[in-house]
Write an enzyme that holds these catalytic residues in place. Structure first.
Site, PDB file in Angstrom:
ATOM      1  N   PHE A  17       1.297  -0.893   0.008  1.00  0.00           N
ATOM      2  CA  PHE A  17       0.086   0.473  -0.088  1.00  0.00           C
ATOM      3  C   PHE A  17       0.832   1.635   0.212  1.00  0.00           C
ATOM      4  CE2 PHE A  17      -2.528   3.124   3.023  1.00  0.00           C
ATOM      5  CZ  PHE A  17      -3.540   3.323   2.436  1.00  0.00           C
ATOM      6  N   THR A 128       5.466   2.749  13.342  1.00  0.00           N
ATOM      7  CA  THR A 128       5.027   2.474  13.259  1.00  0.00           C
ATOM      8  C   THR A 128       4.900   3.873  14.261  1.00  0.00           C
ATOM      9  OG1 THR A 128       2.713   2.093  13.815  1.00  0.00           O
ATOM     10  CG2 THR A 128       4.477   0.504  14.097  1.00  0.00           C
ATOM     11  N   ASP A 129       3.628   4.264  15.020  1.00  0.00           N
ATOM     12  CA  ASP A 129       2.368   5.144  15.845  1.00  0.00           C
ATOM     13  C   ASP A 129       2.467   3.743  17.524  1.00  0.00           C
ATOM     14  OD1 ASP A 129       1.023   4.140  14.785  1.00  0.00           O
ATOM     15  OD2 ASP A 129      -0.638   6.135  14.831  1.00  0.00           O
ATOM     16  N   GLU A 130       2.464   2.087  16.269  1.00  0.00           N
ATOM     17  CA  GLU A 130       1.895   1.743  17.663  1.00  0.00           C
ATOM     18  C   GLU A 130       3.500   1.002  18.276  1.00  0.00           C
ATOM     19  OE1 GLU A 130      -0.197  -1.631  16.184  1.00  0.00           O
ATOM     20  OE2 GLU A 130      -1.031  -0.717  15.141  1.00  0.00           O
ATOM     21  N   LYS A 156       7.937  -4.756  15.930  1.00  0.00           N
ATOM     22  CA  LYS A 156       8.302  -3.003  14.905  1.00  0.00           C
ATOM     23  C   LYS A 156       8.908  -2.654  16.188  1.00  0.00           C
ATOM     24  CE  LYS A 156       7.363  -1.891  11.683  1.00  0.00           C
ATOM     25  NZ  LYS A 156       7.337  -1.782   9.663  1.00  0.00           N
ATOM     26  N   ASN A 181      -2.141   5.845  11.857  1.00  0.00           N
ATOM     27  CA  ASN A 181      -3.014   5.193  11.121  1.00  0.00           C
ATOM     28  C   ASN A 181      -3.594   5.970  10.002  1.00  0.00           C
ATOM     29  OD1 ASN A 181      -4.119   3.945  13.355  1.00  0.00           O
ATOM     30  ND2 ASN A 181      -5.336   2.751  11.992  1.00  0.00           N
TER      31      ASN A 181
HETATM   32  P1  NAD Z   1       1.240  -3.732   3.374  1.00  0.00           P
HETATM   33  O1  NAD Z   1       0.899  -4.536   3.944  1.00  0.00           O
HETATM   34  O2  NAD Z   1       0.032  -2.419   2.526  1.00  0.00           O
HETATM   35  O3  NAD Z   1       2.557  -4.046   2.726  1.00  0.00           O
HETATM   36  C1  NAD Z   1       3.985  -4.454   3.266  1.00  0.00           C
HETATM   37  C2  NAD Z   1       4.204  -5.581   2.130  1.00  0.00           C
HETATM   38  O4  NAD Z   1       5.792  -5.393   2.319  1.00  0.00           O
HETATM   39  C3  NAD Z   1       3.387  -5.990   0.379  1.00  0.00           C
HETATM   40  O5  NAD Z   1       4.119  -5.583  -0.813  1.00  0.00           O
HETATM   41  C4  NAD Z   1       4.301  -7.380   0.665  1.00  0.00           C
HETATM   42  O6  NAD Z   1       4.084  -8.644  -0.455  1.00  0.00           O
HETATM   43  C5  NAD Z   1       5.674  -6.409   1.485  1.00  0.00           C
HETATM   44  N1  NAD Z   1       6.571  -7.774   1.966  1.00  0.00           N
HETATM   45  C6  NAD Z   1       5.812  -8.210   2.985  1.00  0.00           C
HETATM   46  N2  NAD Z   1       6.624  -9.064   3.548  1.00  0.00           N
HETATM   47  C7  NAD Z   1       7.938  -8.764   2.867  1.00  0.00           C
HETATM   48  C8  NAD Z   1       9.328  -9.688   2.746  1.00  0.00           C
HETATM   49  N3  NAD Z   1       9.839 -10.105   3.686  1.00  0.00           N
HETATM   50  N4  NAD Z   1       9.723  -8.888   1.959  1.00  0.00           N
HETATM   51  C9  NAD Z   1       9.684  -8.677   1.202  1.00  0.00           C
HETATM   52  N5  NAD Z   1       8.284  -7.695   1.006  1.00  0.00           N
HETATM   53  C10 NAD Z   1       7.882  -8.405   2.285  1.00  0.00           C
HETATM   54  O7  NAD Z   1       1.742  -2.539   4.080  1.00  0.00           O
HETATM   55  P2  NAD Z   1       1.757  -0.964   4.272  1.00  0.00           P
HETATM   56  O8  NAD Z   1       0.676  -0.472   4.909  1.00  0.00           O
HETATM   57  O9  NAD Z   1       1.935  -0.538   3.271  1.00  0.00           O
HETATM   58  O10 NAD Z   1       2.781  -0.821   5.291  1.00  0.00           O
HETATM   59  C11 NAD Z   1       4.266  -0.564   5.161  1.00  0.00           C
HETATM   60  C12 NAD Z   1       4.712  -0.158   6.234  1.00  0.00           C
HETATM   61  O11 NAD Z   1       4.756   1.072   6.706  1.00  0.00           O
HETATM   62  C13 NAD Z   1       5.103  -0.731   7.325  1.00  0.00           C
HETATM   63  O12 NAD Z   1       6.785  -1.269   7.355  1.00  0.00           O
HETATM   64  C14 NAD Z   1       4.329  -0.936   7.834  1.00  0.00           C
HETATM   65  O13 NAD Z   1       4.311  -1.528   9.656  1.00  0.00           O
HETATM   66  C15 NAD Z   1       4.495   0.883   8.291  1.00  0.00           C
HETATM   67  N6  NAD Z   1       3.458   1.681   8.505  1.00  0.00           N
HETATM   68  C16 NAD Z   1       2.180   1.467   7.869  1.00  0.00           C
HETATM   69  C17 NAD Z   1       1.172   2.138   8.526  1.00  0.00           C
HETATM   70  C18 NAD Z   1      -0.576   1.794   8.554  1.00  0.00           C
HETATM   71  O14 NAD Z   1      -1.380   2.570   8.644  1.00  0.00           O
HETATM   72  N7  NAD Z   1      -0.602   1.416   6.810  1.00  0.00           N
HETATM   73  C19 NAD Z   1       1.378   3.577   9.206  1.00  0.00           C
HETATM   74  C20 NAD Z   1       2.019   3.256   9.827  1.00  0.00           C
HETATM   75  C21 NAD Z   1       3.823   2.590   9.730  1.00  0.00           C
HETATM   76  O1  DAU Z   2      -1.320   3.522  14.072  1.00  0.00           O
HETATM   77  C1  DAU Z   2      -0.176   3.182  12.941  1.00  0.00           C
HETATM   78  C2  DAU Z   2      -1.014   1.620  12.177  1.00  0.00           C
HETATM   79  O2  DAU Z   2      -1.918   1.554  11.537  1.00  0.00           O
HETATM   80  C3  DAU Z   2       0.234   0.354  11.550  1.00  0.00           C
HETATM   81  O3  DAU Z   2       0.985   0.348  11.777  1.00  0.00           O
HETATM   82  C4  DAU Z   2      -0.604  -1.142  10.975  1.00  0.00           C
HETATM   83  O4  DAU Z   2       0.276  -1.360  10.025  1.00  0.00           O
HETATM   84  C5  DAU Z   2      -2.381  -0.485  10.499  1.00  0.00           C
HETATM   85  O5  DAU Z   2      -2.253  -2.102  10.097  1.00  0.00           O
HETATM   86  C6  DAU Z   2      -3.244  -0.107  11.733  1.00  0.00           C
HETATM   87  O6  DAU Z   2      -3.033  -0.997  12.440  1.00  0.00           O
HETATM   88  P1  DAU Z   2      -4.542  -0.724  13.756  1.00  0.00           P
HETATM   89  O7  DAU Z   2      -4.878  -1.683  13.974  1.00  0.00           O
HETATM   90  O8  DAU Z   2      -5.052   0.628  13.821  1.00  0.00           O
HETATM   91  O9  DAU Z   2      -5.077  -0.837  11.544  1.00  0.00           O
HETATM   92  P2  DAU Z   2      -6.762  -1.125  11.241  1.00  0.00           P
HETATM   93  O10 DAU Z   2      -7.202  -0.735  10.077  1.00  0.00           O
HETATM   94  O11 DAU Z   2      -6.382  -2.847  11.613  1.00  0.00           O
HETATM   95  O12 DAU Z   2      -7.209  -1.238  12.707  1.00  0.00           O
HETATM   96  C7  DAU Z   2      -8.202   0.482  12.644  1.00  0.00           C
HETATM   97  C8  DAU Z   2      -9.090   0.645  13.646  1.00  0.00           C
HETATM   98  O13 DAU Z   2     -10.272  -0.100  13.486  1.00  0.00           O
HETATM   99  C9  DAU Z   2      -8.726  -0.301  15.176  1.00  0.00           C
HETATM  100  O14 DAU Z   2      -9.199   0.217  16.204  1.00  0.00           O
HETATM  101  C10 DAU Z   2      -9.170  -1.535  15.274  1.00  0.00           C
HETATM  102  C11 DAU Z   2     -10.604  -1.216  14.577  1.00  0.00           C
HETATM  103  N1  DAU Z   2     -11.559  -2.392  13.009  1.00  0.00           N
HETATM  104  C12 DAU Z   2     -10.612  -3.163  12.380  1.00  0.00           C
HETATM  105  C13 DAU Z   2     -10.730  -3.985  11.629  1.00  0.00           C
HETATM  106  C14 DAU Z   2     -10.405  -4.312  10.962  1.00  0.00           C
HETATM  107  C15 DAU Z   2     -12.433  -1.792  13.508  1.00  0.00           C
HETATM  108  O15 DAU Z   2     -13.389  -1.998  14.915  1.00  0.00           O
HETATM  109  N2  DAU Z   2     -12.855  -3.709  12.654  1.00  0.00           N
HETATM  110  C16 DAU Z   2     -11.963  -4.214  11.917  1.00  0.00           C
HETATM  111  O16 DAU Z   2     -13.052  -5.420  10.939  1.00  0.00           O
END
Ligand code: NAD
Ligand code: DAU
Length: 346
Positions: A17, A128-130, A156, A181
């Protein structure tokens, strides 16, 4: 010595993503060469890079960041690494944590080793903020203690410790971002916002964990990418930067907003059993990043409307992603949560 313009940047997880949006940003910024290393797990797809794969500046390598041979090939000639590759879904980390340790911790270690060997100018690790754990009041600052509370967050945080150890032990010029997020087009539909949208578009209910009053800070994906670029270019090696949006919303409000945008029935929102150890609230203070000149540009309501419109028009993309494997995960994660029989949310 000052930073030289980047010639070739390795983007790991670039078929996911945020990584795929970051690849687009690099091309828009005229970075001469972008190497994408991605394992194409269930979460990654070449469909996420559909519009840039033919660009001669992009080289895609199918491989694992935990595989030294794959990393050696990918990193050759690169002067920066941006590590997005990770297992990213909290619910999956509760079901099967091993892959999170393998990729997020060990994979990061392999990348660090190779980055040190080739001598990159910058190694930016996307965290991540987590890692702060839940923040019930106020906002976490970069120097605050890490108190991760689920296996994803713990992996992480562990990775971050290794990243910093390569700065203090070997002087590798690392940077860490802790983003909140993120949402927008091309997000795999397991995550809350795309799950809510695609469930409603398929006539399924929107599952809300627990009371739905948990709060997240929502950042539009392009703003997250600009923040990472800002840190890559202007950040101080060895430093950490929070990325926030200051757009906190309780989950139930987010679900209601999606329902409104799709003109769906509010009764489609249903409470289901809560996520174990569900963090109530995340919040970061991002003034350190603001001082580098970055600010989020996309108001949540505008970004959400844009996202809903994208999913509405891209049923081809999300139906391909909601495949048999997705259905199996869905049954495993939601099967014993009584999704359809729960009370509608009021
Ligand atoms: P995502 O799950 O959409 O994408 C992860 C990608 O990494 C995928 O394309 C997957 O194929 C690849 N991948 C997984 N394991 C791998 C490996 N061993 N080698 C090579 N590629 C691999 O994730 P995202 O939401 O785009 O998140 C990207 C980064 O940002 C992550 O490090 C995540 O922790 C961080 N992040 C995400 C969010 C969020 O809300 N989505 C917020 C803060 C930080
Ligand atoms: O805060 C950053 C993080 O945000 C990233 O590091 C993670 O990769 C990303 O997945 C995300 O984590 P969350 O657990 O916050 O995201 P998620 O989309 O899974 O859930 C967002 C909120 O919604 C959380 O409070 C859980 C809730 N939720 C989620 C799902 C999938 C529901 O209530 N129902 C659901 O079905």
């Amino acid at each position: 010595m000052g930073l030289r313009p980047f010639r070739r940047i390795l983007v790991t997880g670039g078929a996911g993503f945020i990584g795929s949006h970051f690849v687009r940003l690099l091309l828009a910024l005229d970075v001469p060469e972008v190497v994408v290393l991605d394992k194409l797990t269930y979460a990654g797809s070449l469909l996420d890079l559909e519009d840039v794969l033919d660009d001669p500046r992009v080289r895609f390598l199918h491989g694992d960041i935990a595989d030294p041979a794959a990393v050696t090939e990918a990193i050759a000639g690169c002067d920066a690494v941006v590590n997005f590759a990770a297992e990213t879904h909290v619910d999956r980390s509760l079901l099967a944590p091993a892959a999170f340790i393998q990729t997020n911790v060990w994979g990061t270690m392999v990348l660090l080793e190779q980055a040190l060997r080739v001598g990159v100018q910058r190694f930016l690790h996307v965290s991540t903020d987590e890692v702060y754990g839940e923040i019930l009041v106020g906002a976490a600052r970069e120097a605050d203690p890490l108190r991760p509370r689920n296996p994803y967050a713990a992996s992480k945080a562990a990775a971050e410790h290794f990243v910093f150890s390569y700065w203090t032990s070997y002087g590798l010029p690392v940077l860490v971002t802790r983003g909140c997020n993120t949402y927008g087009p091309y997000q795999y539909p397991e995550k809350f916002i795309p799950l809510a949208i695609t469930n409603l578009l398929s006539g399924q209910p929107v599952p809300i964990y627990g009371d739905g009053l948990q709060e997240r800070d929502w950042l539009y994906v392009e703003d997250h990418c600009h923040a990472i670029w800002t840190v890559l270019v202007h950040g101080k090696p060895g430093d950490t930067y929070n990325i926030g949006a200051s757009q906190h919303r309780p989950n139930i409000e987010v679900a209601r907003a999606v329902v409104r945008l799709l003109n769906a029935d509010p009764a489609a929102i249903v409470h289901v059993a809560d996520r174990p150890g569900h963090d109530r609230r995340y919040a970061v203070d991002w003034s350190k990043l603001a001082a580098l000149g970055w600010t989020p540009r996309t108001p949540f309501e505008e970004g959400l409307a844009r996202t809903v419109t994208w999913y509405r028009h891209r049923a081809d993309w999300w139906t391909a992603r909601r495949d048999e494997a997705f259905a199996q995960y869905y049954a495993q994660n939601y099967g014993n949560r009584s999704v359809p029989s729960s009370e509608p949310c009021r």
